[in-house]
Design an enzyme around this catalytic site. Structure first.
Site, PDB file in Angstrom:
ATOM      1  CE  LYS A  46     -82.490  -6.469 -19.226  1.00  0.00           C
ATOM      2  NZ  LYS A  46     -82.227  -7.386 -20.336  1.00  0.00           N
ATOM      3  CE  LYS A  54     -77.521  -7.110 -19.198  1.00  0.00           C
ATOM      4  NZ  LYS A  54     -78.364  -7.173 -20.297  1.00  0.00           N
ATOM      5  CE  LYS A 114     -71.763 -11.617 -26.375  1.00  0.00           C
ATOM      6  NZ  LYS A 114     -72.536 -11.271 -25.201  1.00  0.00           N
ATOM      7  CD  GLU A 141     -79.296  -5.235 -27.271  1.00  0.00           C
ATOM      8  OE1 GLU A 141     -78.160  -5.283 -26.781  1.00  0.00           O
ATOM      9  OE2 GLU A 141     -80.175  -6.091 -27.039  1.00  0.00           O
ATOM     10  CB  ALA A 153     -80.781 -16.494 -30.198  1.00  0.00           C
ATOM     11  CB  ILE A 155     -83.270 -23.378 -28.765  1.00  0.00           C
ATOM     12  CG1 ILE A 155     -84.262 -23.520 -29.908  1.00  0.00           C
ATOM     13  CG2 ILE A 155     -83.003 -24.679 -28.034  1.00  0.00           C
ATOM     14  CD1 ILE A 155     -85.555 -24.181 -29.584  1.00  0.00           C
TER      15      ILE A 155
HETATM   16  P1  0O2 Z   1     -82.604 -10.734 -22.692  1.00  0.00           P
HETATM   17  O1  0O2 Z   1     -83.412 -11.643 -21.849  1.00  0.00           O
HETATM   18  O2  0O2 Z   1     -82.579 -11.107 -24.131  1.00  0.00           O
HETATM   19  O3  0O2 Z   1     -82.930  -9.286 -22.475  1.00  0.00           O
HETATM   20  P2  0O2 Z   1     -75.054  -5.922 -21.536  1.00  0.00           P
HETATM   21  O4  0O2 Z   1     -75.006  -7.141 -20.659  1.00  0.00           O
HETATM   22  O5  0O2 Z   1     -76.288  -5.880 -22.412  1.00  0.00           O
HETATM   23  O6  0O2 Z   1     -74.875  -4.643 -20.847  1.00  0.00           O
HETATM   24  P3  0O2 Z   1     -73.235  -6.885 -23.389  1.00  0.00           P
HETATM   25  O7  0O2 Z   1     -72.733  -8.137 -22.777  1.00  0.00           O
HETATM   26  O8  0O2 Z   1     -72.289  -6.102 -24.226  1.00  0.00           O
HETATM   27  O9  0O2 Z   1     -73.788  -5.910 -22.330  1.00  0.00           O
HETATM   28  O10 0O2 Z   1     -74.527  -7.164 -24.183  1.00  0.00           O
HETATM   29  P4  0O2 Z   1     -74.608  -7.993 -25.508  1.00  0.00           P
HETATM   30  O11 0O2 Z   1     -74.001  -9.322 -25.263  1.00  0.00           O
HETATM   31  O12 0O2 Z   1     -74.093  -7.156 -26.610  1.00  0.00           O
HETATM   32  O13 0O2 Z   1     -76.152  -8.120 -25.664  1.00  0.00           O
HETATM   33  C1  0O2 Z   1     -76.931  -8.676 -24.691  1.00  0.00           C
HETATM   34  C2  0O2 Z   1     -78.151  -9.316 -25.319  1.00  0.00           C
HETATM   35  O14 0O2 Z   1     -77.786 -10.062 -26.484  1.00  0.00           O
HETATM   36  C3  0O2 Z   1     -78.759 -10.307 -24.375  1.00  0.00           C
HETATM   37  O15 0O2 Z   1     -79.665  -9.648 -23.564  1.00  0.00           O
HETATM   38  C4  0O2 Z   1     -79.419 -11.302 -25.318  1.00  0.00           C
HETATM   39  O16 0O2 Z   1     -80.652 -10.799 -25.795  1.00  0.00           O
HETATM   40  C5  0O2 Z   1     -78.432 -11.342 -26.454  1.00  0.00           C
HETATM   41  N1  0O2 Z   1     -77.384 -12.338 -26.224  1.00  0.00           N
HETATM   42  C6  0O2 Z   1     -76.073 -12.093 -26.008  1.00  0.00           C
HETATM   43  N2  0O2 Z   1     -75.377 -13.251 -25.855  1.00  0.00           N
HETATM   44  C7  0O2 Z   1     -76.291 -14.250 -25.972  1.00  0.00           C
HETATM   45  C8  0O2 Z   1     -76.180 -15.682 -25.914  1.00  0.00           C
HETATM   46  O17 0O2 Z   1     -75.118 -16.266 -25.724  1.00  0.00           O
HETATM   47  N3  0O2 Z   1     -77.329 -16.381 -26.085  1.00  0.00           N
HETATM   48  C9  0O2 Z   1     -78.540 -15.779 -26.304  1.00  0.00           C
HETATM   49  N4  0O2 Z   1     -79.614 -16.550 -26.465  1.00  0.00           N
HETATM   50  N5  0O2 Z   1     -78.662 -14.426 -26.353  1.00  0.00           N
HETATM   51  C10 0O2 Z   1     -77.553 -13.669 -26.189  1.00  0.00           C
HETATM   52  P5  0O2 Z   1     -79.884 -10.141 -22.083  1.00  0.00           P
HETATM   53  O18 0O2 Z   1     -80.150  -8.963 -21.242  1.00  0.00           O
HETATM   54  O19 0O2 Z   1     -78.773 -11.023 -21.656  1.00  0.00           O
HETATM   55  O20 0O2 Z   1     -81.146 -11.009 -22.149  1.00  0.00           O
END
Ligand code: 0O2
Ligand code: 0O2
Length: 224
Positions: A46, A54, A114, A141, A153, A155
Site C-alpha cells: 500500500k 486509511k 457491496k 489481504e 473494480a 474502472i
Molecule cells: P485500495 O486502493 O485498493 O488499497 P478496511 O477499510 O480495509 O479496513 P473493510 O471496509 O472491511 O475494511 O475492507 P474491505 O471493504 O473488506 O476491503 C477493502 C478493499 O477492498 C479496498 O481497499 C479495495 O481494494 C476493495 N474494495 C472494497 N470495496 C470496493 C468498491 O466498492 N470498489 C472497489 N473498486 N474496490 C473495493 P482500499 O484500501 O479501499 O483501496
C-alpha cells in the site's frame, strides 16, 4: 534508511514471496495440463499516501507502530484473478490448506456484493516473514475475483479516485448497471465453462505443434 522503509520492508518481502508462490500454483496446473483456477496474480505494498488516508479514516496515528499493523490489514495486498466464478472456491480451498500461511478472516462479497456493486472474495492472512532479527508475522489481504469482477473494480476504483467517492448520479447508475452486466457475463461464461475449458486444453496442447504436423495428419486421413 527511514522508519517507514524499515517498517514496510517485511511487507514488500511478503508480497514478493506470495506472488512467486501463487504464480507457482498456476505453473503446477499447467504442467499437469489441467485447467488452472488462477489466471494471473498481482501484488502491491500500500502506498504511503493511501496508508495516511486509511489512518485518518480509522483514527489511527500515522506512524509505524504495532497498532497500525493490526488496524491496517491490507498493507500487503495480493490479487488473484480467475476465469470462472467457481475457480474462486478452488483457490480459496487451496489457500485454506496451505501451511505457510494462516487464514484469519474471510469476507465473501460475491455471495453478497457491496452497496457499490463491488464483488470479490477477501481473505486476511497471517504470514511469517524471515528477517535478520528473526521471524515476524505480518497481515496481508488476498482478493480473489474473476476477470469480469476485476474489470469492474479497476474502472470503479479510478472513477472513485477522480470523484473522491462522490459520483454524479448518472455515473453511479451506469456503474450499477455495469456491475450487473459483469455479473451476467460471469453467469453466461459459467454456463459454457466446460466447453471453454476443453477448447483451452486443446489449444495449449497443440499451440506448440507445427502446422506441418496437422498437414501430415490431414493427408494421412485423406489417404485412408
Ligand atoms: P485500495 O486502493 O485498493 O488499497 P478496511 O477499510 O480495509 O479496513 P473493510 O471496509 O472491511 O475494511 O475492507 P474491505 O471493504 O473488506 O476491503 C477493502 C478493499 O477492498 C479496498 O481497499 C479495495 O481494494 C476493495 N474494495 C472494497 N470495496 C470496493 C468498491 O466498492 N470498489 C472497489 N473498486 N474496490 C473495493 P482500499 O484500501 O479501499 O483501496
Ligand atoms: P506474464 O508472462 O506477462 O504473464 P513486478 O513487476 O515483479 O512487481 P509483476 O508480477 O511482473 O510484478 O507485475 P504485475 O503488475 O504485478 O502484473 C502481474 C502479471 O499480471 C503480469 O504478468 C501481467 O502481464 C499480468 N496481467 C495483468 N493484467 C492481465 C490480464 O488482464 N490478463 C492476464 N492474463 N494477465 C494480466 P507477468 O507475471 O509479468 O508474466
Amino acid at each position: 534508511m527511514g522508519q517507514w522503509d524499515r517498517f514496510l520492508e517485511p511487507y514488500k518481502q511478503a508480497v514478493d514471496e506470495l506472488k512467486i508462490k501463487f504464480k507457482g500454483m498456476r505453473a503446477q496446473y499447467e504442467i499437469e495440463n489441467v485447467h488452472s483456477p488462477i489466471e494471473f496474480v498481482t501484488g502491491r505494498v500500500k502506498p504511503l499516501a493511501s496508508i495516511y488516508d486509511k489512518c485518518l479514516e480509522k483514527g489511527v496515528s500515522f506512524e509505524p507502530s504495532r497498532k497500525l499493523a493490526e488496524e491496517l490489514q491490507d498493507i500487503a495486498g495480493l490479487r488473484i484473478m480467475c476465469q470462472f466464478v467457481d475457480d474462486i472456491e478452488t483457490v480459496v480451498n487451496q489457500l485454506r490448506m496451505r501451511n505457510d500461511l494462516r487464514v484469519i478472516e474471510e469476507k465473501d462479497y460475491i455471495a453478497k456484493n457491496k452497496e457499490s456493486g463491488y464483488r470479490s472474495y477477501h481473505m486476511i492472512i497471517e504470514y511469517p516473514v524471515q528477517t535478520v532479527h528473526g521471524e515476524i508475522q505480518i497481515l496481508a489481504e488476498i482478493q480473489i475475483r474473476t476477470l469480469a469482477m476485476n474489470f469492474w473494480a479497476s474502472i470503479e476504483h479510478s472513477l472513485n479516485y477522480k470523484y473522491k467517492g462522490l459520483f454524479p448520479q448518472e455515473i453511479q447508475l451506469r456503474l450499477k448497471r455495469a456491475a450487473e452486466a459483469a455479473f451476467s457475463l460471469d453467469e453466461e461464461m459459467s454456463q459454457i465453462r466446460d466447453e471453454v475449458r476443453e477448447a483451452q486444453k486443446y489449444f495449449s496442447e497443440y499451440k506448440e505443434t507445427p502446422n506441418t504436423y496437422f498437414q501430415a495428419k490431414n493427408e494421412e486421413g485423406e489417404q485412408k
